[in-house]
Design a protein around this motif. Sequence first.
Motif, PDB file in Angstrom:
ATOM      1  N   SER A   1       0.778  -1.490   0.296  1.00  0.00           N
ATOM      2  CA  SER A   1       0.421   0.018  -0.380  1.00  0.00           C
ATOM      3  C   SER A   1       1.176   1.043  -0.018  1.00  0.00           C
ATOM      4  N   TYR A   2       2.179   1.309   0.562  1.00  0.00           N
ATOM      5  CA  TYR A   2       2.892   2.704   1.355  1.00  0.00           C
ATOM      6  C   TYR A   2       3.196   3.118  -0.343  1.00  0.00           C
ATOM      7  N   MET A   3       3.412   1.161  -1.059  1.00  0.00           N
ATOM      8  CA  MET A   3       4.325   1.655  -2.924  1.00  0.00           C
ATOM      9  C   MET A   3       3.595   2.161  -3.738  1.00  0.00           C
ATOM     10  N   PHE A   4       2.117   1.319  -3.462  1.00  0.00           N
ATOM     11  CA  PHE A   4       1.326   2.192  -3.804  1.00  0.00           C
ATOM     12  C   PHE A   4       1.138   3.658  -4.122  1.00  0.00           C
ATOM     13  N   LEU A   5       0.875   4.013  -2.661  1.00  0.00           N
ATOM     14  CA  LEU A   5       0.527   5.125  -2.076  1.00  0.00           C
ATOM     15  C   LEU A   5       1.853   6.599  -2.944  1.00  0.00           C
ATOM     16  N   ILE A   6       2.816   6.407  -2.921  1.00  0.00           N
ATOM     17  CA  ILE A   6       4.044   7.000  -2.887  1.00  0.00           C
ATOM     18  C   ILE A   6       4.469   7.059  -4.569  1.00  0.00           C
ATOM     19  N   GLN A   7       3.998   6.374  -5.250  1.00  0.00           N
ATOM     20  CA  GLN A   7       3.599   6.047  -6.751  1.00  0.00           C
ATOM     21  C   GLN A   7       3.160   6.548  -7.965  1.00  0.00           C
ATOM     22  N   VAL A   8       1.635   6.111  -6.870  1.00  0.00           N
ATOM     23  CA  VAL A   8       0.158   6.251  -8.273  1.00  0.00           C
ATOM     24  C   VAL A   8       0.204   7.780  -7.607  1.00  0.00           C
ATOM     25  N   ILE A   9      -0.312   7.918  -6.124  1.00  0.00           N
ATOM     26  CA  ILE A   9      -1.861   8.768  -5.585  1.00  0.00           C
ATOM     27  C   ILE A   9      -0.772  10.070  -5.367  1.00  0.00           C
ATOM     28  N   PHE A  10       0.429   9.668  -5.227  1.00  0.00           N
ATOM     29  CA  PHE A  10       1.381  10.919  -4.400  1.00  0.00           C
ATOM     30  C   PHE A  10       2.649  11.358  -4.995  1.00  0.00           C
ATOM     31  N   ALA A  11       1.740  10.854  -6.205  1.00  0.00           N
ATOM     32  CA  ALA A  11       3.441  10.836  -7.420  1.00  0.00           C
ATOM     33  C   ALA A  11       3.517  12.527  -7.980  1.00  0.00           C
TER      34      ALA A  11
END
Length: 109
Positions: free
Chosen positions: A99-109
């Motif tokens: 979830s952290y990887m998804f957040l920093i690479q997709v949502i908060f990119a």
Amino acid sequence: MPSTLHSVLLVVVMSAVVFFLRLAPFLIFRGKETPGIIAYLGKYLPYAIMGLLVVYCLRNTAVIEAPHGLPELIALGITVGLQLLTKKDLIAIFVGTISYMFLIQVIFA
């Protein structure tokens, strides 16, 4: 660049060292009662190490700049929530990391 034989020998030596380090307490304390300090460390040290790892992981979180540590906070909440719900350490850590990887690479990119 190391050769294949060199790499295989490194893995074999490291595996043997880890194996014997894991085996040593059973050989040392065979037939004896576990000393109090060892029992104490076995009971409390894992929690101290987990707390230290959390502090280490969050030490460089930029709370002054956008996104103000939101990905870390959300992933930490997911990890803690899953741990409390499922009591499965690996699932909580794995899903929290994903979830952290998804957040920093997709949502908060």
